[in-house]
Design a protein around this motif. Structure first.
Motif, PDB file in Angstrom:
ATOM      1  N   SER A   1     -18.674   0.027 -14.036  1.00 55.37           N
ATOM      2  CA  SER A   1     -18.961   1.273 -13.315  1.00 55.37           C
ATOM      3  C   SER A   1     -20.138   2.002 -13.971  1.00 55.37           C
ATOM      4  O   SER A   1     -20.419   1.801 -15.149  1.00 55.37           O
ATOM      5  N   GLY A   2     -20.805   2.848 -13.190  1.00 57.99           N
ATOM      6  CA  GLY A   2     -21.969   3.566 -13.708  1.00 57.99           C
ATOM      7  C   GLY A   2     -23.167   2.630 -13.792  1.00 57.99           C
ATOM      8  O   GLY A   2     -23.231   1.619 -13.098  1.00 57.99           O
TER       9      GLY A   2
ATOM     10  N   PHE B   1     -15.681   2.073  -8.886  1.00 56.57           N
ATOM     11  CA  PHE B   1     -14.728   2.887  -8.126  1.00 56.57           C
ATOM     12  C   PHE B   1     -14.887   2.676  -6.618  1.00 56.57           C
ATOM     13  O   PHE B   1     -13.929   2.841  -5.863  1.00 56.57           O
TER      14      PHE B   1
ATOM     15  N   ARG C   1     -22.284   4.068  -8.570  1.00 55.21           N
ATOM     16  CA  ARG C   1     -21.883   5.453  -8.841  1.00 55.21           C
ATOM     17  C   ARG C   1     -21.179   5.902  -7.552  1.00 55.21           C
ATOM     18  O   ARG C   1     -21.724   5.739  -6.471  1.00 55.21           O
ATOM     19  N   SER C   2     -19.962   6.400  -7.672  1.00 58.73           N
ATOM     20  CA  SER C   2     -19.152   6.661  -6.480  1.00 58.73           C
ATOM     21  C   SER C   2     -18.890   8.149  -6.287  1.00 58.73           C
ATOM     22  O   SER C   2     -18.183   8.768  -7.089  1.00 58.73           O
TER      23      SER C   2
ATOM     24  N   PHE D   1     -15.062   8.731  -5.247  1.00 52.73           N
ATOM     25  CA  PHE D   1     -14.015   8.772  -6.268  1.00 52.73           C
ATOM     26  C   PHE D   1     -13.895  10.168  -6.890  1.00 52.73           C
ATOM     27  O   PHE D   1     -12.891  10.492  -7.519  1.00 52.73           O
ATOM     28  N   ARG D   2     -14.917  10.981  -6.702  1.00 53.15           N
ATOM     29  CA  ARG D   2     -14.851  12.350  -7.228  1.00 53.15           C
ATOM     30  C   ARG D   2     -13.917  13.229  -6.395  1.00 53.15           C
ATOM     31  O   ARG D   2     -13.613  14.349  -6.773  1.00 53.15           O
TER      32      ARG D   2
ATOM     33  N   ARG E   1      -9.490   9.159  -4.714  1.00 55.47           N
ATOM     34  CA  ARG E   1      -8.654   8.655  -5.817  1.00 55.47           C
ATOM     35  C   ARG E   1      -7.283   8.214  -5.314  1.00 55.47           C
ATOM     36  O   ARG E   1      -6.711   7.249  -5.818  1.00 55.47           O
TER      37      ARG E   1
ATOM     38  N   GLY F   1     -17.722   1.053 -18.644  1.00 55.94           N
ATOM     39  CA  GLY F   1     -18.700   2.040 -18.170  1.00 55.94           C
ATOM     40  C   GLY F   1     -18.975   3.068 -19.250  1.00 55.94           C
ATOM     41  O   GLY F   1     -18.641   2.857 -20.418  1.00 55.94           O
ATOM     42  N   GLY F   2     -19.541   4.183 -18.827  1.00 59.18           N
ATOM     43  CA  GLY F   2     -19.871   5.229 -19.791  1.00 59.18           C
ATOM     44  C   GLY F   2     -18.899   6.396 -19.705  1.00 59.18           C
ATOM     45  O   GLY F   2     -17.821   6.283 -19.101  1.00 59.18           O
ATOM     46  N   ASP F   3     -19.284   7.513 -20.296  1.00 60.88           N
ATOM     47  CA  ASP F   3     -18.371   8.664 -20.356  1.00 60.88           C
ATOM     48  C   ASP F   3     -17.966   9.147 -18.961  1.00 60.88           C
ATOM     49  O   ASP F   3     -16.842   9.583 -18.752  1.00 60.88           O
TER      50      ASP F   3
ATOM     51  N   THR G   1     -17.479   7.297 -16.291  1.00 58.40           N
ATOM     52  CA  THR G   1     -16.418   6.382 -15.834  1.00 58.40           C
ATOM     53  C   THR G   1     -15.077   6.756 -16.460  1.00 58.40           C
ATOM     54  O   THR G   1     -14.044   6.770 -15.785  1.00 58.40           O
TER      55      THR G   1
ATOM     56  N   ARG H   1     -14.215   9.708 -17.599  1.00 54.62           N
ATOM     57  CA  ARG H   1     -13.759  10.978 -17.023  1.00 54.62           C
ATOM     58  C   ARG H   1     -13.069  10.700 -15.699  1.00 54.62           C
ATOM     59  O   ARG H   1     -12.022  11.248 -15.383  1.00 54.62           O
ATOM     60  N   GLY H   2     -13.685   9.809 -14.919  1.00 60.04           N
ATOM     61  CA  GLY H   2     -13.123   9.479 -13.603  1.00 60.04           C
ATOM     62  C   GLY H   2     -11.765   8.811 -13.746  1.00 60.04           C
ATOM     63  O   GLY H   2     -10.789   9.214 -13.093  1.00 60.04           O
TER      64      GLY H   2
ATOM     65  N   LEU I   1      -8.595  10.742 -14.520  1.00 60.78           N
ATOM     66  CA  LEU I   1      -7.964  11.481 -13.423  1.00 60.78           C
ATOM     67  C   LEU I   1      -6.895  10.648 -12.724  1.00 60.78           C
ATOM     68  O   LEU I   1      -5.967  11.193 -12.133  1.00 60.78           O
TER      69      LEU I   1
ATOM     70  N   ARG J   1     -30.893   9.238 -20.574  1.00 57.92           N
ATOM     71  CA  ARG J   1     -30.310  10.435 -19.950  1.00 57.92           C
ATOM     72  C   ARG J   1     -30.436  11.620 -20.895  1.00 57.92           C
ATOM     73  O   ARG J   1     -31.548  11.987 -21.229  1.00 57.92           O
TER      74      ARG J   1
HETATM   75  N1  LIG Z   1     -15.639  14.294 -13.331  1.00 58.85           N
HETATM   76  C1  LIG Z   1     -15.468  13.166 -12.612  1.00 58.85           C
HETATM   77  N2  LIG Z   1     -14.470  13.080 -11.702  1.00 58.85           N
HETATM   78  C2  LIG Z   1     -14.274  11.952 -10.977  1.00 58.85           C
HETATM   79  N3  LIG Z   1     -15.053  10.868 -11.086  1.00 58.85           N
HETATM   80  C3  LIG Z   1     -16.057  10.902 -11.965  1.00 58.85           C
HETATM   81  C4  LIG Z   1     -16.324  12.050 -12.773  1.00 58.85           C
HETATM   82  N4  LIG Z   1     -17.414  11.780 -13.551  1.00 58.85           N
HETATM   83  C5  LIG Z   1     -17.789  10.534 -13.232  1.00 58.85           C
HETATM   84  N5  LIG Z   1     -16.996  10.007 -12.299  1.00 58.85           N
HETATM   85  C6  LIG Z   1     -17.108   8.703 -11.656  1.00 58.85           C
HETATM   86  O1  LIG Z   1     -17.650   7.758 -12.584  1.00 58.85           O
HETATM   87  C7  LIG Z   1     -18.817   7.162 -12.028  1.00 58.85           C
HETATM   88  C8  LIG Z   1     -19.733   6.708 -13.122  1.00 58.85           C
HETATM   89  O2  LIG Z   1     -20.194   7.820 -13.858  1.00 58.85           O
HETATM   90  P1  LIG Z   1     -21.725   7.930 -14.332  1.00 58.85           P
HETATM   91  O3  LIG Z   1     -21.833   9.218 -15.101  1.00 58.85           O
HETATM   92  O4  LIG Z   1     -22.614   7.739 -13.172  1.00 58.85           O
HETATM   93  O5  LIG Z   1     -21.944   6.653 -15.262  1.00 58.85           O
HETATM   94  P2  LIG Z   1     -21.363   6.269 -16.683  1.00 58.85           P
HETATM   95  O6  LIG Z   1     -19.939   5.864 -16.513  1.00 58.85           O
HETATM   96  O7  LIG Z   1     -22.240   5.132 -17.105  1.00 58.85           O
HETATM   97  O8  LIG Z   1     -21.507   7.506 -17.559  1.00 58.85           O
HETATM   98  C9  LIG Z   1     -19.370   8.231 -11.096  1.00 58.85           C
HETATM   99  O9  LIG Z   1     -20.208   7.718 -10.106  1.00 58.85           O
HETATM  100  C10 LIG Z   1     -18.080   8.789 -10.492  1.00 58.85           C
HETATM  101  O10 LIG Z   1     -17.591   7.951  -9.463  1.00 58.85           O
END
Ligand SMILES: Nc1ncnc2c1ncn2[C@@H]1O[C@H](COP(=O)(O)OP(=O)(O)O)[C@@H](O)[C@H]1O
Ligand SMILES: O=P(O)(O)OC[C@H]1O[C@](O)(COP(=O)(O)O)[C@@H](O)[C@@H]1O
Length: 323
Positions: free
Chosen positions: A13-14, A45, A76-77, A80-81, A86, A105-107, A109, A111-112, A115, A176
């Motif tokens: 993801s990401g 996602f 990037r979804s 899913f936000r 979800r 993925g990164g931070d 992902t 965070r997502g 949830l 970034r």
């Molecule tokens: N606060 C959040 N709530 C729900 N989903 C989130 C949140 N932050 C990120 N995501 C999900 O994670 C995906 C990847 O995050 P992103 O910041 O683009 O990349 P990375 O995971 O590399 O940091 C986003 O496109 C989104 O679907």
């Protein structure tokens, strides 16, 4: 307490990052050694929401370890936000009889995926995959070493022209909000100045340095994309201070994110993939597998949100070599 995991859902993801394929391979290899089935979810996602699940085979993945990007695709979804997105994702996880998730993925992902734990008890483990190296809980993220090597090689190439023409180059690298790629690629390519988000005062040092500078030598400025000044603003300010300088700019962009992973990223992917499977089996959840001081460690997702910024030692190297 160990958990009887039978079926893992695995996705990337990401932003894609070199080394993700090695991690995918390692997860499937380690899981199958324990009799655990692994399904891949395509496009992060997005695939969870669209029910895009595929069977993963060790033999196929073994042949992809040397490739950059992610063979599972990523995204990037925005959906899913949303709560609705979800809920659909969770339904698909249940319908596919998944009893453990591994997300690379990164931070964002993490965070997502955190949830999901608010609305279910599905155990989730993360693997840090991002070229930015902006995740706490691991010394290095998957893809960072490859991206730095690519950026360093590009800067070396640009140096040939800079030296031949006595030119100044401002070279923008990714990251970034994090200056890691800037610091590592700048130090290893002998940059004269490194401008990172963590240290805005370095622009003042650069302008002082080039005041009266007579273009009798090459001059390389490495600029992190997250710096408060854009590449255009940096060039403009340089010209204002010294319009005699023969200046060119170059944005490395996505060139840094692609390409074959270095050995360091492949071995990191292998170690983190195995660590993530072990964590699920040991009943862990909502944690990221990382490597700190050359040892596998788990860090709760709740702590990952903190920014992994350049530390004092790294800043002192920038001060010594680039001021
Ligand atoms: N606060 C959040 N709530 C729900 N989903 C989130 C949140 N932050 C990120 N995501 C999900 O994670 C995906 C990847 O995050 P992103 O910041 O683009 O990349 P990375 O995971 O590399 O940091 C986003 O496109 C989104 O679907
Ligand atoms: O490819 P995109 O979507 O334009 O994103 C560019 C961003 O992705 C990155 O390459 C990697 O970031 P993530 O791994 O956090 O997604 C950043 O360095 C850059 O700012």
């Amino acid at each position: 307490m160990t958990k009887n995991i039978k079926h893992i859902g695995l996705f990337t993801s990401g932003g894609d990052a070199p080394g993700m394929n090695a991690a995918l391979y390692a997860v499937v290899k380690a899981a199958s050694a324990k009799g655990i089935k692994v399904s891949g979810i395509r496009k992060g996602f997005e695939g969870l929401i669209d029910n895009d699940f595929v069977e993963l085979k060790t033999k196929q993945l073994q042949k992809t370890m040397h490739l950059g990007g992610t063979v599972l695709k990523t995204a990037r979804s925005e959906r899913f936000r949303t709560v609705e997105g979800r809920e659909v994702a969770l339904q698909n996880i249940h319908d596919n009889h998944i009893d453990g998730l591994i997300a690379i993925g990164g931070d964002g992902t993490f965070r997502g995926i955190s949830l999901l734990s608010e609305i279910s008890d599905i155990p989730c483990i993360g693997i840090p995959g991002t070229i930015d190296n902006d995740t706490v809980g691991t010394d290095f993220t998957l893809g960072f070493d490859s991206a730095v090597n690519t950026a360093m090689n590009c800067i070396d190439n640009i140096r040939d022209t800079a030296e031949s023409h006595n030119r100044m180059f401002v070279i923008e690298v990714m990251g970034r909000d994090s200056g890691y790629i800037g610091v590592y690629s700048g130090l290893t390519s002998g940059a004269d100045s490194i401008l990172i988000p963590e240290s805005p005062q370095d622009m003042t040092y650069l302008l002082d340095k080039i005041h009266g500078y007579e273009s009798e030598d090459a001059f390389i400025v490495v600029l992190s994309e997250g710096n408060e000044l854009s590449i255009d603003r940096v060039s403009q300010q340089i010209r204002q201070v010294n319009d005699a300088i023969d200046l060119r700019v170059c944005k490395l962009g996505h060139i840094q994110r692609g390409g074959n992973p270095t050995a360091a990223d492949r071995i990191l992917g292998i170690r983190l993939g195995v660590a993530a499977v072990n964590a699920l089996i040991q009943g862990e959840s909502n944690k990221m597998a990382g490597i700190c001081n050359n040892q596998p460690v788990l860090t709760p997702f709740s702590e990952i949100a903190k920014q992994h910024a350049i530390d004092a030692e790294q800043q002192s190297l920038v001060d010594l070599f680039c001021r």
